[in-house]
Design a protein around this motif. Sequence first.
Motif, PDB file in Angstrom:
ATOM      1  N   ILE A  37      -3.009  -3.352   2.143  1.00  0.00           N
ATOM      2  CA  ILE A  37      -4.145  -3.340   1.263  1.00  0.00           C
ATOM      3  C   ILE A  37      -3.950  -3.885   0.023  1.00  0.00           C
ATOM      4  N   LEU A  38      -2.866  -3.721  -0.663  1.00  0.00           N
ATOM      5  CA  LEU A  38      -2.487  -4.421  -1.943  1.00  0.00           C
ATOM      6  C   LEU A  38      -2.372  -5.874  -1.491  1.00  0.00           C
ATOM      7  N   LEU A  39      -1.794  -6.459  -0.460  1.00  0.00           N
ATOM      8  CA  LEU A  39      -1.480  -7.769  -0.278  1.00  0.00           C
ATOM      9  C   LEU A  39      -2.869  -8.468  -0.055  1.00  0.00           C
ATOM     10  N   VAL A  40      -3.695  -7.879   0.490  1.00  0.00           N
ATOM     11  CA  VAL A  40      -5.042  -8.194   1.115  1.00  0.00           C
ATOM     12  C   VAL A  40      -5.874  -8.698  -0.319  1.00  0.00           C
ATOM     13  N   ASN A  41      -5.817  -7.361  -1.290  1.00  0.00           N
ATOM     14  CA  ASN A  41      -6.431  -7.445  -2.464  1.00  0.00           C
ATOM     15  C   ASN A  41      -6.087  -8.594  -3.167  1.00  0.00           C
ATOM     16  N   VAL A  42      -4.650  -8.864  -3.193  1.00  0.00           N
ATOM     17  CA  VAL A  42      -4.175  -9.992  -4.128  1.00  0.00           C
ATOM     18  C   VAL A  42      -4.662 -11.360  -3.683  1.00  0.00           C
ATOM     19  N   PHE A  43      -4.618 -11.624  -2.619  1.00  0.00           N
ATOM     20  CA  PHE A  43      -4.869 -12.726  -2.016  1.00  0.00           C
ATOM     21  C   PHE A  43      -6.453 -12.949  -1.699  1.00  0.00           C
ATOM     22  N   THR A  44      -7.220 -11.876  -1.946  1.00  0.00           N
ATOM     23  CA  THR A  44      -8.632 -12.134  -1.890  1.00  0.00           C
ATOM     24  C   THR A  44      -9.415 -11.951  -3.038  1.00  0.00           C
ATOM     25  N   VAL A  45      -9.886 -10.676  -3.390  1.00  0.00           N
ATOM     26  CA  VAL A  45     -10.747 -10.435  -4.693  1.00  0.00           C
ATOM     27  C   VAL A  45      -9.822 -10.076  -5.788  1.00  0.00           C
ATOM     28  N   HIS A  46      -8.803  -9.616  -5.745  1.00  0.00           N
ATOM     29  CA  HIS A  46      -8.117  -9.282  -6.797  1.00  0.00           C
ATOM     30  C   HIS A  46      -8.732  -8.216  -7.698  1.00  0.00           C
ATOM     31  N   ASN A  47      -9.225  -6.953  -7.183  1.00  0.00           N
ATOM     32  CA  ASN A  47      -9.910  -5.978  -7.918  1.00  0.00           C
ATOM     33  C   ASN A  47      -8.940  -4.980  -8.546  1.00  0.00           C
ATOM     34  N   GLU A  48      -8.974  -4.928  -9.872  1.00  0.00           N
ATOM     35  CA  GLU A  48      -8.097  -4.165 -10.416  1.00  0.00           C
ATOM     36  C   GLU A  48      -8.028  -2.633 -10.174  1.00  0.00           C
ATOM     37  N   ALA A  49      -9.274  -2.164  -9.770  1.00  0.00           N
ATOM     38  CA  ALA A  49      -9.226  -0.741  -9.317  1.00  0.00           C
ATOM     39  C   ALA A  49      -8.306  -0.418  -8.082  1.00  0.00           C
ATOM     40  N   ILE A  50      -8.347  -1.529  -7.127  1.00  0.00           N
ATOM     41  CA  ILE A  50      -7.726  -1.272  -5.879  1.00  0.00           C
ATOM     42  C   ILE A  50      -6.151  -1.167  -6.234  1.00  0.00           C
ATOM     43  N   THR A  51      -5.714  -2.391  -7.174  1.00  0.00           N
ATOM     44  CA  THR A  51      -4.448  -2.761  -7.682  1.00  0.00           C
ATOM     45  C   THR A  51      -4.047  -1.176  -8.422  1.00  0.00           C
ATOM     46  N   SER A  52      -4.758  -0.635  -9.442  1.00  0.00           N
ATOM     47  CA  SER A  52      -4.356   0.656 -10.065  1.00  0.00           C
ATOM     48  C   SER A  52      -4.082   1.967  -9.309  1.00  0.00           C
ATOM     49  N   LEU A  53      -4.895   1.899  -8.429  1.00  0.00           N
ATOM     50  CA  LEU A  53      -4.864   3.040  -7.279  1.00  0.00           C
ATOM     51  C   LEU A  53      -3.637   2.858  -6.172  1.00  0.00           C
ATOM     52  N   GLY A  54      -3.948   1.656  -5.600  1.00  0.00           N
ATOM     53  CA  GLY A  54      -2.776   1.113  -4.543  1.00  0.00           C
ATOM     54  C   GLY A  54      -1.506   1.090  -5.034  1.00  0.00           C
ATOM     55  N   GLY A  55      -1.153   0.502  -6.194  1.00  0.00           N
ATOM     56  CA  GLY A  55       0.208   0.390  -6.825  1.00  0.00           C
ATOM     57  C   GLY A  55       1.027   1.675  -6.840  1.00  0.00           C
ATOM     58  N   PRO A  56       0.666   2.654  -7.442  1.00  0.00           N
ATOM     59  CA  PRO A  56       1.390   3.804  -7.605  1.00  0.00           C
ATOM     60  C   PRO A  56       1.374   4.862  -6.379  1.00  0.00           C
ATOM     61  N   LEU A  57       0.375   4.675  -5.387  1.00  0.00           N
ATOM     62  CA  LEU A  57       0.442   5.038  -4.190  1.00  0.00           C
ATOM     63  C   LEU A  57       1.455   4.692  -3.354  1.00  0.00           C
ATOM     64  N   HIS A  58       1.496   3.526  -3.237  1.00  0.00           N
ATOM     65  CA  HIS A  58       2.621   2.723  -2.339  1.00  0.00           C
ATOM     66  C   HIS A  58       4.008   3.041  -3.045  1.00  0.00           C
ATOM     67  N   GLY A  59       4.136   2.975  -4.448  1.00  0.00           N
ATOM     68  CA  GLY A  59       5.351   3.368  -4.892  1.00  0.00           C
ATOM     69  C   GLY A  59       5.825   4.850  -4.586  1.00  0.00           C
ATOM     70  N   SER A  60       4.906   5.759  -4.723  1.00  0.00           N
ATOM     71  CA  SER A  60       4.987   6.975  -4.518  1.00  0.00           C
ATOM     72  C   SER A  60       5.593   7.304  -2.924  1.00  0.00           C
ATOM     73  N   ALA A  61       4.918   6.579  -2.077  1.00  0.00           N
ATOM     74  CA  ALA A  61       5.202   6.798  -0.631  1.00  0.00           C
ATOM     75  C   ALA A  61       6.527   6.054  -0.258  1.00  0.00           C
ATOM     76  N   TYR A  62       6.873   4.922  -1.015  1.00  0.00           N
ATOM     77  CA  TYR A  62       8.234   4.482  -0.970  1.00  0.00           C
ATOM     78  C   TYR A  62       9.240   5.260  -1.178  1.00  0.00           C
ATOM     79  N   LEU A  63       9.237   5.997  -2.365  1.00  0.00           N
ATOM     80  CA  LEU A  63      10.144   7.060  -2.924  1.00  0.00           C
ATOM     81  C   LEU A  63      10.062   8.137  -2.022  1.00  0.00           C
ATOM     82  N   THR A  64       9.076   8.548  -1.498  1.00  0.00           N
ATOM     83  CA  THR A  64       9.083   9.682  -0.678  1.00  0.00           C
ATOM     84  C   THR A  64       9.693   9.407   0.787  1.00  0.00           C
TER      85      THR A  64
END
Length: 84
Positions: free
Chosen positions: A18-45
């Motif tokens: 989702i983050l990669l698609v967002n970066v290469f298409t619309v680059h919506n800040e809301a998706i980045t703000s939600l997806g970044g911490p979600l991805h990081g938390s999942a990675y640490l988990t």
Amino acid sequence: MERTLRAAAAVEAVSLVILLVNVFTVHNEAITSLGGPLHGSAYLTVIVTTLLLTPAAGTRRRAAVPGIGGLLAVRRLRRHSPGD
């Protein structure tokens, strides 16, 4: 614990897509703000759960691979389960 690892691995992989698609298409800040911490938390988990589940260094190294490490760790655990 294994169910937690599988769920976190799925969230890690899907959130990365989702983050990669967002970066290469619309680059919506809301998706980045939600997806970044979600991805990081999942990675640490994934990393912490793998450390708690297995002493096998190969599985721990796979879990540390960003993006797909959780899926690699789950696959490794399935192949080398104690019941085999």
